[in-house]
Design an enzyme around this catalytic site. Sequence first.
Site, PDB file in Angstrom:
ATOM      1  N   GLY A   1      10.181  -4.709   3.617  1.00 14.36           N
ATOM      2  CA  GLY A   1      10.416  -4.056   2.176  1.00 14.36           C
ATOM      3  C   GLY A   1      10.669  -5.321   1.091  1.00 14.36           C
ATOM      4  N   THR A   2      10.282  -6.631   1.353  1.00 19.37           N
ATOM      5  CA  THR A   2      10.441  -7.846   0.767  1.00 19.37           C
ATOM      6  C   THR A   2       9.742  -7.615  -0.452  1.00 19.37           C
ATOM      7  OG1 THR A   2       9.167  -9.055   1.885  1.00 19.37           O
ATOM      8  CG2 THR A   2      11.073  -9.013   2.601  1.00 19.37           C
TER       9      THR A   2
ATOM     10  N   ASN B   1      -2.955  -3.316  -3.706  1.00 22.76           N
ATOM     11  CA  ASN B   1      -2.597  -3.696  -2.688  1.00 22.76           C
ATOM     12  C   ASN B   1      -2.588  -5.375  -2.531  1.00 22.76           C
ATOM     13  OD1 ASN B   1      -1.939  -3.568   0.372  1.00 22.76           O
ATOM     14  ND2 ASN B   1      -4.179  -4.604   0.711  1.00 22.76           N
TER      15      ASN B   1
ATOM     16  N   HIS C   1      -2.523  -8.598   0.142  1.00 24.68           N
ATOM     17  CA  HIS C   1      -2.945  -9.206   1.283  1.00 24.68           C
ATOM     18  C   HIS C   1      -2.507 -10.657   1.582  1.00 24.68           C
ATOM     19  CE1 HIS C   1      -5.235  -9.053   5.160  1.00 24.68           C
ATOM     20  NE2 HIS C   1      -5.890 -10.216   4.715  1.00 24.68           N
TER      21      HIS C   1
END
Length: 212
Positions: free
Chosen positions: A34-35, A130, A132
């Site tokens: 969860g950073t 998102n 990545h």
Amino acid sequence: MTNQLPSFISPQCSPEELQLDQTLKLGVMASGSGTNFEALAQAIADKRLNAQIQVVIYNNPDAKVQQRAQRWNIPTVLINHRHYKKNREGLDQKIVEVLKQHEVEWVIMAGWMRIITPVLLNAFPNHVLNIHPSLLPSFKGVNGVEQALAAGVKVTGCTVHIASLEVDSGPIVMQAAVPILPDDTPDTLHARIQVQEHLIFPMAIALAAKKY
């Protein structure tokens, strides 16, 4: 000191360009520590992003993101993907139900380690983001950092993009380039990429909200 190596962020945006007139209602989906969630929460607290996190959905009962969200007094919902082993659409339908219940406008995949389906994408068209750890379209899928090291490239980075059915594809919103050092390991390189993830994710959300 390695975190202070130069990086290159594109597009370059001024704080004025990233100001939003309306507060975005975000739903965060995360599978791990969860950073990135916490970086978003901090950006909101610092008024660098005009948004509110309505809910955090996590799929792994042991995910540390749940404890981080509790510290920020943000509601969390566990939707265990193991209960939907043969039904990805069922998983996404439950996710959509929770997101709608919390009046979410933008879905933020902050380390969500599951393949999404049209059920989610159609419920929030062009509103699923998102992040990545590579410069897409290079090194899609899992282990993007390890893939970059194995390929011997000299620069990698991270990408925020609009999610699509194809994994780690869809329109790119923002990228940050990170140089690879001769003695880099997956851990050291990932740590430097993560610094840039935390930096560009809030900016990319604001940029996407203005464009889409």
